[in-house]
Design an enzyme around this catalytic site. Structure first.
Site, mmCIF file in Angstrom:
data_model
loop_
_atom_site.group_PDB
_atom_site.id
_atom_site.type_symbol
_atom_site.label_atom_id
_atom_site.label_comp_id
_atom_site.label_asym_id
_atom_site.label_seq_id
_atom_site.Cartn_x
_atom_site.Cartn_y
_atom_site.Cartn_z
ATOM 1 N N HIS A 14 -44.128 -6.574 56.736
ATOM 2 C CA HIS A 14 -43.618 -5.347 57.395
ATOM 3 C C HIS A 14 -44.487 -5.077 58.614
ATOM 4 C CE1 HIS A 14 -42.068 -0.958 57.159
ATOM 5 N NE2 HIS A 14 -42.777 -1.073 58.273
ATOM 6 N N HIS A 16 -44.544 -3.777 62.944
ATOM 7 C CA HIS A 16 -43.935 -3.269 64.179
ATOM 8 C C HIS A 16 -44.611 -3.944 65.365
ATOM 9 C CE1 HIS A 16 -41.908 0.068 62.078
ATOM 10 N NE2 HIS A 16 -42.959 -0.010 61.282
ATOM 11 N N ASN A 42 -36.941 -1.067 64.661
ATOM 12 C CA ASN A 42 -36.796 0.302 65.209
ATOM 13 C C ASN A 42 -37.271 0.409 66.657
ATOM 14 O OD1 ASN A 42 -39.506 0.011 64.333
ATOM 15 N ND2 ASN A 42 -39.733 2.204 63.959
ATOM 16 N N LYS A 100 -32.664 -3.529 57.363
ATOM 17 C CA LYS A 100 -33.575 -2.409 57.129
ATOM 18 C C LYS A 100 -32.815 -1.087 57.051
ATOM 19 C CE LYS A 100 -37.337 0.050 57.046
ATOM 20 N NZ LYS A 100 -38.758 -0.062 57.195
ATOM 21 N N HIS A 137 -36.943 2.075 53.832
ATOM 22 C CA HIS A 137 -37.920 3.136 54.074
ATOM 23 C C HIS A 137 -37.580 4.230 53.068
ATOM 24 C CE1 HIS A 137 -40.698 5.586 56.659
ATOM 25 N NE2 HIS A 137 -40.146 6.491 55.870
ATOM 26 N N HIS A 175 -43.739 -0.170 52.073
ATOM 27 C CA HIS A 175 -44.894 0.745 52.126
ATOM 28 C C HIS A 175 -44.860 1.802 51.015
ATOM 29 C CE1 HIS A 175 -41.874 2.859 54.427
ATOM 30 N NE2 HIS A 175 -42.154 2.275 55.566
ATOM 31 N N LEU A 220 -46.250 7.325 58.430
ATOM 32 C CA LEU A 220 -45.191 7.642 57.471
ATOM 33 C C LEU A 220 -44.855 6.393 56.671
ATOM 34 C CD1 LEU A 220 -42.935 9.954 59.637
ATOM 35 C CD2 LEU A 220 -44.224 10.601 57.589
ATOM 36 N N ASP A 248 -47.399 -2.679 57.856
ATOM 37 C CA ASP A 248 -46.820 -1.545 58.578
ATOM 38 C C ASP A 248 -47.688 -1.181 59.779
ATOM 39 O OD1 ASP A 248 -45.014 0.393 59.275
ATOM 40 O OD2 ASP A 248 -45.679 1.845 57.770
ATOM 41 N N ALA A 264 -46.227 9.008 64.273
ATOM 42 C CA ALA A 264 -46.723 8.416 63.024
ATOM 43 C C ALA A 264 -46.935 6.933 63.224
ATOM 44 C CB ALA A 264 -45.697 8.645 61.918
HETATM 45 C C1 NCD Z 1 -43.580 3.436 62.038
HETATM 46 C C2 NCD Z 1 -43.394 3.322 63.557
HETATM 47 O O1 NCD Z 1 -44.206 3.893 64.294
HETATM 48 O O2 NCD Z 1 -42.454 2.660 63.982
HETATM 49 N N1 NCD Z 1 -44.519 4.482 61.768
HETATM 50 C C3 NCD Z 1 -45.285 4.592 60.669
HETATM 51 O O3 NCD Z 1 -45.965 5.608 60.543
HETATM 52 N N2 NCD Z 1 -45.339 3.665 59.751
HETATM 53 C C4 NCD Z 1 -42.272 3.634 61.373
HETATM 54 C C5 NCD Z 1 -42.310 3.474 59.893
HETATM 55 O O4 NCD Z 1 -42.452 2.366 59.370
HETATM 56 O O5 NCD Z 1 -42.177 4.498 59.194
HETATM 57 ZN ZN ZN Z 2 -43.047 0.590 59.368
#
Ligand code: NCD
Ligand code: ZN
Length: 347
Positions: A14, A16, A42, A100, A137, A175, A220, A248, A264
């Protein structure tokens, strides 16, 4: 206690990576250590179709530092209008590893997510039929539900009914942050697994709120109270094949975190393996780190484990990580576990 530890090269289930200058600035921190990662969709706008995912994958590969081999495993962002045929095409071509589900409004860039699960049923039924996993999520967004209860309420009101309706659907609960989530996964007979982040093994909610408000510990799902952190640690070090690493790691530039309504996300790509070795050593479970970071994830996704290895070495002096990384998009603060790290990844 051993001072070196050799593992199969880990994967991040996971992650980003963002796009553009941010992608360019962060990807090396993952591709230096990890062989593969499940890439979150996202973006703005989100990665919804197979064509979007193919184009995003090409941008990721072209941002890779020279000499790094890294395989992005692409996901599609589920909307109420996603086409079952397009999803099937993505899986058949080998491009798409999972879809997702973001409940609309649950987190960063989730406004195009799902409001009414009934509208997503045709896609979910197709995924169950073709064996394509759903990454979830797991938080409700109902304003009446306290933010610290959103995961538990999601399990009861959304996830469990969905799994009863479609028992053949493979679901990755991403997560996991609560004991409730751990217990729910452990209680499932099949088709359910969970990822655990690095930071949720290290911080509880005090990190965000005690001694002043600490935006770099806000993510988050939000970190919960200590008993939940302990339950996550126990699951992570247990060797149970249903639990594996999804960092994450979610970079945001500092100005977007250090403000009246901060984003977040916690950035851990650069020091995740050092943090995890520390945690697993504290739990007397260094021998289980390979299962968590390198074996359980591929088994769940039906992929081969990595043949390459990495070696972690415990140094006499703390390993220094930068407090921030500079990206073309701006500075990103690195997760500070608030204890010195001695384990270093030496290839
Ligand atoms: C993630 C993001 O910033 O894209 N933020 C996070 O706090 N983990 C989105 C997510 O996975 O909730
Ligand atoms: Zn995430």
């Amino acid at each position: 206690m051993p001072h070196t530890l050799t593992l199969r090269r880990p994967d991040d289930w996971h992650l980003h990576l963002r796009d553009g200058a941010m992608l360019q600035g962060v990807i090396g921190d993952t591709s230096r250590t990890f062989a593969r990662a499940i890439i979150m969709p996202n973006l703005v706008p989100p990665v919804v179709t197979t064509d979007d995912a193919a184009a995003y994958k090409a941008r990721i590969l072209s941002a890779l530092p020279k000499g790094h081999s890294f395989q992005p495993l692409m996901t599609l962002y589920l909307t109420e209008h996603t086409s079952p045929d397009d999803v099937e095409k993505g899986k058949a071509s080998g491009l798409v590893t999972a879809v997702k589900l973001y409940p609309a409004g649950a987190t960063t860039n989730s406004h195009d997510g799902v409001r009414d699960m009934d509208k997503a049923m045709p896609v979910l039924e197709r995924m169950a039929k073709i064996g394509l996993p759903l990454c979830v999520h797991g938080e409700v967004t109902t304003p009446e539900v306290d933010i610290f209860d959103r995961e538990a309420v999601f399990i009861e009101t959304v996830l469990d009914p969905l799994r009863r309706r479609l028992p053949e659907l493979k679901v990755t609960m991403e997560h996991v942050t609560t004991e409730d989530g751990i217990d729910y996964i452990k209680g499932a007979e099949k088709n359910l697994a969970g990822t655990i982040t690095t930071h949720h093994l290290i911080i509880n909610r005090n990190a965000i709120l005690v001694g002043g408000i600490k935006p770099h510990y806000y993510c988050l799902p939000v970190a919960k109270r200590e008993k939940h952190r302990l339950a996550l640690r126990k699951a992570a070090v247990s060797g149970d094949a249903r639990f594996f690493l999804g960092t994450d790691s979610a970079p945001h530039v500092d100005p977007l975190k250090e403000c009246a309504c901060g984003c977040a996300g916690i950035y851990t790509s650069i020091n995740t393996m050092s943090c995890l070795a520390h945690v697993f050593e504290e739990e007397n479970a260094l021998d289980k780190l390979e299962a968590f970071a390198s074996l359980n994830g591929p088994a769940w996704y039906g992929l081969p484990v990595n043949e390459e290895k990495i070696t972690l070495t415990k140094r006499e002096e703390p390993v220094r990580f930068p407090a921030k990384i500079e990206t073309g998009a701006g500075p990103v603060t690195v997760f500070d576990p608030l204890f010195p790290l001695y384990w270093d990844v030496s290839e």
